[in-house]
Design an enzyme around this catalytic site. Structure first.
Site, short mmCIF file in Angstrom:
data_model
loop_
_atom_site.label_atom_id
_atom_site.label_comp_id
_atom_site.label_asym_id
_atom_site.label_seq_id
_atom_site.Cartn_x
_atom_site.Cartn_y
_atom_site.Cartn_z
N HIS A 47 -33.99 -31.71 27.46
CA HIS A 47 -34.99 -31.80 28.52
C HIS A 47 -35.04 -33.25 29.02
O HIS A 47 -35.08 -34.18 28.21
CB HIS A 47 -36.36 -31.37 27.99
CG HIS A 47 -37.42 -31.43 29.05
ND1 HIS A 47 -37.54 -30.47 30.03
CD2 HIS A 47 -38.40 -32.34 29.29
CE1 HIS A 47 -38.54 -30.80 30.84
NE2 HIS A 47 -39.08 -31.92 30.41
N SER A 89 -34.92 -35.62 25.71
CA SER A 89 -35.20 -35.10 24.37
C SER A 89 -34.34 -33.88 24.10
O SER A 89 -34.16 -33.05 25.00
CB SER A 89 -36.67 -34.66 24.26
OG SER A 89 -37.56 -35.66 24.70
N ASP A 125 -40.60 -26.00 26.61
CA ASP A 125 -40.42 -27.45 26.37
C ASP A 125 -41.35 -28.01 25.28
O ASP A 125 -41.70 -29.19 25.32
CB ASP A 125 -40.63 -28.25 27.68
CG ASP A 125 -39.65 -27.86 28.77
OD1 ASP A 125 -38.53 -27.45 28.44
OD2 ASP A 125 -40.01 -27.97 29.96
N ASN A 181 -32.37 -27.13 23.20
CA ASN A 181 -32.41 -27.43 24.63
C ASN A 181 -32.40 -28.94 24.81
O ASN A 181 -32.86 -29.68 23.94
CB ASN A 181 -33.68 -26.85 25.24
CG ASN A 181 -33.77 -27.08 26.74
OD1 ASN A 181 -32.78 -26.96 27.46
ND2 ASN A 181 -34.96 -27.42 27.22
C1 GRF Z 1 -30.16 -31.87 32.80
O1 GRF Z 1 -30.89 -32.93 33.36
C2 GRF Z 1 -30.89 -31.30 31.63
O2 GRF Z 1 -31.66 -32.24 30.95
C3 GRF Z 1 -31.80 -30.29 32.29
O3 GRF Z 1 -31.05 -29.74 33.34
C4 GRF Z 1 -30.07 -30.67 33.75
C5 GRF Z 1 -28.75 -29.98 33.65
O4 GRF Z 1 -27.71 -30.75 34.18
N1 GRF Z 1 -32.25 -29.31 31.32
P1 GRF Z 1 -26.21 -30.30 33.95
O5 GRF Z 1 -26.06 -28.89 34.54
O6 GRF Z 1 -25.93 -30.33 32.49
O7 GRF Z 1 -25.40 -31.30 34.72
#
Ligand code: GRF
Length: 225
Positions: A117, A144, A153, A115
């Site tokens: 985050h 991260s 997370d 993932n």
């Molecule tokens: C990103 O900020 C990611 O870190 C978080 O959700 C957002 C997704 O954005 N998990 P996108 O759909 O990839 O533009």
């Protein structure tokens, strides 16, 4: 044969776009969303990648949704039980997938789900990380990439990128600065995995990470405005 990945999204899909643009040595087996209107689905279609929508609202509970999702992912990953190369099990890439998983789900993909985050974990887990960073007066923020485990997370951290929080920042300027780093960091981690420089395996509660070239997993860009 290229290692297979399935990308899960819920929204605009800018991280998916960055992964697609990076020309990684992977096969995008599918992009799956729990939302039919996720912008990232169109990006996947344009790239010729199979897409699926599995709407969580159509299921009675989390367990049933997770079960259905698992069946679809496994169909696309076609993991081979006999292979000794962990890459042949495929990788589940969460890219803005806004669902919390059951422990049965995280266990099933233990050591093969990652993932991104938008915070420097373990700080600021959960939602609204940029506003919370501003509210807390944090001076260094970032993103991260981590292995997904049962606790939200909290899985082992694979890579991080740091950005400064500038005095005139608001939520959107800070989010944009972090997002720019996300778009570099995630492809970098997935490439390392695909090329065999990053090995992840999990047995029960233990996750083993071996990374060559570990200097690639810290991005600390110059202060920028
Ligand atoms: C990103 O900020 C990611 O870190 C978080 O959700 C957002 C997704 O954005 N998990 P996108 O759909 O990839 O533009």
């Amino acid at each position: 044969m290229l290692p297979r990945v399935v990308v899960l999204i819920s929204g605009r899909g800018s991280n998916l776009a960055a992964l697609l643009a990076a020309q990684l040595p992977i096969h995008f087996a599918a992009v799956i969303s729990n939302k039919a209107d996720a912008g990232g689905l169109e990006l996947a279609r344009q790239a010729g990648i199979p897409t699926e929508v599995i709407d969580h609202r159509a299921f009675e509970d989390r367990a049933q949704f997770d079960q259905a999702l698992m069946q679809h992912i496994d169909h696309y990953l076609q993991a081979s039980p006999d292979s000794t190369d962990p890459r042949d099990q495929g990788l589940v890439i969460l890219a803005g997938f806004m669902r919390i998983f059951s422990s049965a789900f995280t266990e099933h993909y233990s050591g093969r789900m990652v993932n991104i985050h938008p915070s420097l974990l373990p700080a600021l887990t959960g939602l609204h990380t940029h506003q919370r960073a501003l509210d807390a007066g944090i001076k260094i923020h970032g993103c991260s990439v981590h292995v997904v485990t049962a606790e939200l997370d909290h899985g082992p951290i694979l890579a991080q990128a740091a950005v400064p929080v500038l005095p005139d920042d608001d939520e959107s300027s800070l989010a944009a600065r972090v997002l720019k780093q996300e778009h570099q960091l995630y492809p970098r981690v997935v490439r390392a995995w695909a090329e065999g420089h990053l090995k992840i395996s999990s047995h029960g509660p233990f996750t083993w990470i071996h990374s060559q070239h570990s200097e690639h997993f810290l991005q600390n860009p110059a202060t920028e405005h």
